[in-house]
Design a protein around this motif. Structure first.
Motif, PDB file in Angstrom:
ATOM      1  N   PRO A 170      -3.697   4.152  -9.999  1.00 39.19           N
ATOM      2  CA  PRO A 170      -2.728   4.189  -8.903  1.00 39.19           C
ATOM      3  C   PRO A 170      -3.077   5.150  -7.776  1.00 39.19           C
ATOM      4  O   PRO A 170      -2.632   4.949  -6.647  1.00 39.19           O
ATOM      5  N   ASP A 171      -3.877   6.187  -8.043  1.00 38.23           N
ATOM      6  CA  ASP A 171      -4.207   7.141  -6.986  1.00 38.23           C
ATOM      7  C   ASP A 171      -5.419   6.711  -6.162  1.00 38.23           C
ATOM      8  O   ASP A 171      -5.853   7.421  -5.258  1.00 38.23           O
ATOM      9  N   ALA A 172      -5.971   5.536  -6.466  1.00 42.51           N
ATOM     10  CA  ALA A 172      -7.092   5.017  -5.674  1.00 42.51           C
ATOM     11  C   ALA A 172      -6.563   4.345  -4.411  1.00 42.51           C
ATOM     12  O   ALA A 172      -5.371   4.046  -4.291  1.00 42.51           O
ATOM     13  N   GLN A 173      -7.459   4.107  -3.475  1.00 42.83           N
ATOM     14  CA  GLN A 173      -7.096   3.383  -2.259  1.00 42.83           C
ATOM     15  C   GLN A 173      -7.151   1.882  -2.534  1.00 42.83           C
ATOM     16  O   GLN A 173      -8.032   1.395  -3.232  1.00 42.83           O
ATOM     17  N   ALA A 174      -6.183   1.146  -1.991  1.00 39.25           N
ATOM     18  CA  ALA A 174      -6.144  -0.303  -2.197  1.00 39.25           C
ATOM     19  C   ALA A 174      -7.383  -0.960  -1.601  1.00 39.25           C
ATOM     20  O   ALA A 174      -7.876  -0.560  -0.540  1.00 39.25           O
ATOM     21  N   ILE A 175      -7.900  -1.975  -2.290  1.00 45.86           N
ATOM     22  CA  ILE A 175      -9.049  -2.739  -1.808  1.00 45.86           C
ATOM     23  C   ILE A 175      -8.521  -4.005  -1.142  1.00 45.86           C
ATOM     24  O   ILE A 175      -7.728  -4.746  -1.733  1.00 45.86           O
ATOM     25  N   ALA A 176      -8.943  -4.261   0.087  1.00 47.57           N
ATOM     26  CA  ALA A 176      -8.453  -5.421   0.826  1.00 47.57           C
ATOM     27  C   ALA A 176      -8.967  -6.716   0.198  1.00 47.57           C
ATOM     28  O   ALA A 176     -10.120  -6.799  -0.251  1.00 47.57           O
ATOM     29  N   LEU A 177      -8.110  -7.710   0.173  1.00 50.49           N
ATOM     30  CA  LEU A 177      -8.497  -9.021  -0.343  1.00 50.49           C
ATOM     31  C   LEU A 177      -9.682  -9.587   0.437  1.00 50.49           C
ATOM     32  O   LEU A 177     -10.569 -10.229  -0.142  1.00 50.49           O
ATOM     33  N   SER A 178      -9.715  -9.336   1.736  1.00 49.36           N
ATOM     34  CA  SER A 178     -10.800  -9.854   2.579  1.00 49.36           C
ATOM     35  C   SER A 178     -12.160  -9.294   2.170  1.00 49.36           C
ATOM     36  O   SER A 178     -13.190  -9.918   2.421  1.00 49.36           O
TER      37      SER A 178
END
Length: 314
Positions: free
Chosen positions: A21-29
């Motif tokens: 949860p503390d990671a940065q979200a990875i974009a679907l693109s």
């Protein structure tokens, strides 16, 4: 049984929550090109349920939604050893013909889907996701499959972040697919016919026998069938009156089923009896799509007709 010329499309939200949860979200693109390549290379598949079933991303294709946003069409296929062999009967003679599968073949199902590549909110990680409602090939299978595929892609790409202190931590998206509340009850039932109301609540009960202690919970239901003679347009008024009665008699929630004009499959919505206005209850709408070209249970490639109609719904 799936109707050849009719499909029902469901609205969902696909969340790409960061993990940990503390990671940065990875974009679907960022991940979709890799998923498309895995599909094209025949690597986007997963054997599940003790090798009884295989789920596969058979084809992907880029599209534009009606408002010009990027989207991708997805064709999922499911091979199931336990699926009954297809059979046919001659309408005139009654003769029956059952098709036997060849070696390594199994009964199959397909699901067409549209996944919007841009998130619903700028900087967010929730994406609009539409797919056809196919019994036996639902949300949980697709969710689990996409989680597995994105995990493999992220392992191959060595995606990671640096936690405080300098530790290098692997990261990936945790895919969750949830129904998108796309319409209000009052809008949908206005021109439809109320079919059924179910009231239910959890109860504690002395069963009067020793084994009662092993019963973890119980539910008390009341099922109400609605006569066809109910005046047109009075469905919502009746729902509101039943809701008030249910709340006063200890029922916590209720499920309503109705059928819109010109649509064969009923809609369904769950309501909390404590809500002030039943008509404001949101539900996941199912949209009926009629096709000119009939579709089989399982497709070898994307149906352009179905995908184009789905794109107008995004």
């Amino acid at each position: 049984m799936i109707e050849a010329n009719v499909r029902h499309i469901l609205y969902f939200d696909l969340a790409m929550s960061p993990y940990p949860p503390d990671a940065q979200a990875i974009a679907l693109s960022d991940l979709m090109p890799h998923l498309e390549k895995r599909s094209a290379d025949g690597k986007a598949f997963e054997v599940i349920d003790n090798e009884r079933r295989v789920i596969r991303l058979t084809q992907t294709k880029k599209y534009k939604t009606a408002d010009g946003r990027d989207a991708v069409g997805l064709l999922f296929s499911l091979g199931d050893k336990n699926k009954a062999e297809p059979g046919f009967t001659n309408l005139a003679t009654g003769q029956v013909r059952v098709i036997k599968p060849e070696k390594d073949e199994a009964g199959g199902l397909s699901v067409h889907a549209i996944l919007q590549i841009t998130p619903t909110q700028a900087g967010g990680h929730i994406y609009r996701f539409l797919y056809e409602d196919v019994t036996g090939f639902g949300r949980s299978l697709i969710e689990r499959f996409l989680r597995s595929q994105f995990r493999q892609i992220c392992d191959d790409l060595d995606t990671h972040f640096l936690r405080e202190g300098g530790a290098k931590i692997k990261t990936r998206p945790l895919v969750d697919i949830a129904g998108h509340a796309s319409d209000r009850l009052k809008n949908s039932i206005k021109h439809g016919r109320l079919l059924h109301i179910e009231l239910f609540t959890a109860i504690e009960k002395d069963w009067g026998f020793d084994e009662g202690k092993y019963i973890k919970n119980a539910r008390q239901d009341i099922n109400i069938s609605i006569a066809k003679s109910l005046p047109h347009g009075d469905g919502l008024n009746l729902i509101e009156k039943v809701k008030v009665w249910a709340k006063n008699n200890g029922y916590e929630s209720m499920r309503v089923r109705w059928r819109e004009e010109g649509v064969r499959k009923p809609q369904s919505a769950k309501l909390d009896t404590a809500k002030l206005d039943a008509g404001e209850a949101l539900f996941t709408k199912s949209v009926e799509v009629t096709l000119d070209a009939p579709l089989p249970d399982i497709s070898a490639s994307l149906s352009e007709e179905l995908i184009k109609k789905m794109l107008t719904l995004v």
